[in-house]
Design a protein around this motif. Structure first.
Motif, short mmCIF file in Angstrom:
data_model
loop_
_atom_site.label_atom_id
_atom_site.label_comp_id
_atom_site.label_asym_id
_atom_site.label_seq_id
_atom_site.Cartn_x
_atom_site.Cartn_y
_atom_site.Cartn_z
N LEU A 39 42.44 49.31 45.35
CA LEU A 39 43.39 48.92 46.37
C LEU A 39 44.40 47.95 45.76
O LEU A 39 44.06 47.12 44.92
CB LEU A 39 42.68 48.26 47.55
N GLY A 40 45.64 48.05 46.16
CA GLY A 40 46.66 47.15 45.67
C GLY A 40 47.41 47.71 44.47
O GLY A 40 47.28 48.89 44.13
N ASP A 41 48.20 46.86 43.83
CA ASP A 41 49.07 47.28 42.74
C ASP A 41 48.45 47.11 41.36
O ASP A 41 49.06 47.48 40.36
CB ASP A 41 50.39 46.51 42.79
N ASP A 42 47.27 46.52 41.24
CA ASP A 42 46.65 46.25 39.94
C ASP A 42 45.91 47.50 39.44
O ASP A 42 44.72 47.64 39.66
CB ASP A 42 45.70 45.06 40.05
N VAL A 43 46.61 48.39 38.76
CA VAL A 43 46.01 49.65 38.31
C VAL A 43 44.95 49.43 37.24
O VAL A 43 44.11 50.29 37.00
CB VAL A 43 47.06 50.66 37.82
N ASP A 44 44.99 48.28 36.56
CA ASP A 44 43.99 47.98 35.54
C ASP A 44 42.80 47.20 36.09
O ASP A 44 41.85 46.92 35.37
CB ASP A 44 44.62 47.18 34.39
N GLY A 45 42.86 46.85 37.37
CA GLY A 45 41.78 46.09 37.99
C GLY A 45 40.56 46.96 38.24
O GLY A 45 40.58 48.17 38.06
N PRO A 46 39.47 46.34 38.66
CA PRO A 46 38.23 47.09 38.88
C PRO A 46 38.31 48.00 40.11
O PRO A 46 39.02 47.71 41.07
CB PRO A 46 37.19 45.99 39.09
N ALA A 47 37.56 49.08 40.06
CA ALA A 47 37.45 49.99 41.21
C ALA A 47 36.46 49.38 42.21
O ALA A 47 35.61 48.57 41.84
CB ALA A 47 36.95 51.35 40.77
N LEU A 48 36.60 49.76 43.47
CA LEU A 48 35.66 49.31 44.48
C LEU A 48 34.27 49.88 44.17
O LEU A 48 34.15 51.01 43.69
CB LEU A 48 36.10 49.80 45.86
N PRO A 49 33.21 49.11 44.43
CA PRO A 49 31.86 49.63 44.14
C PRO A 49 31.48 50.74 45.12
O PRO A 49 31.92 50.74 46.27
CB PRO A 49 30.97 48.40 44.33
N HIS A 50 30.67 51.68 44.63
CA HIS A 50 30.14 52.73 45.50
C HIS A 50 28.99 52.16 46.31
O HIS A 50 28.32 51.21 45.90
CB HIS A 50 29.64 53.92 44.68
N TRP A 51 28.75 52.79 47.45
CA TRP A 51 27.59 52.43 48.25
C TRP A 51 26.36 52.72 47.43
O TRP A 51 26.30 53.71 46.68
CB TRP A 51 27.62 53.25 49.54
N LYS A 52 25.34 51.88 47.54
CA LYS A 52 24.16 52.02 46.68
C LYS A 52 23.45 53.35 46.86
O LYS A 52 22.74 53.81 45.99
CB LYS A 52 23.20 50.86 46.89
N LYS A 53 23.66 54.05 48.00
CA LYS A 53 23.02 55.35 48.21
C LYS A 53 23.85 56.50 47.63
O LYS A 53 23.38 57.62 47.59
CB LYS A 53 22.78 55.59 49.70
#
Length: 78
Positions: A39-53
């Motif tokens: 999310l946002g403009d930081d293309v080099d930033g981390p991806a959102l974590p997946h749900w643990k399931k």
């Protein structure tokens, strides 16, 4: 491929982004894992974590025929 994101249930329980990928072409294609979302403009930033399931990969694939759609929800709050 057409990808859209729609904000659903804003300010209510279940507030999330509904991400839809549509096969707009004339040939089938395959989905092989859950999407990585940033999310946002930081293309080099981390991806959102997946749900643990959720399993972010694997050897299974979903065939998406022309006109078909697949969906993913991104929770905006934990």
């Amino acid at each position: 491929m057409l990808v859209t994101a729609v904000h659903r249930f804003a300010g209510q329980p279940g507030d999330h982004l509904l991400v839809t990928a549509s096969n707009e072409g004339t040939k089938p294609w395959w989905v092989t894992s859950y999407p990585a979302m940033k999310l946002g403009d930081d293309v080099d930033g981390p991806a959102l974590p997946h749900w643990k399931k959720d399993n972010p990969g694997g050897d299974k694939r979903i065939t998406l025929l022309p006109g078909g759609k697949v969906y993913s929800a991104v929770n905006l709050f934990d």
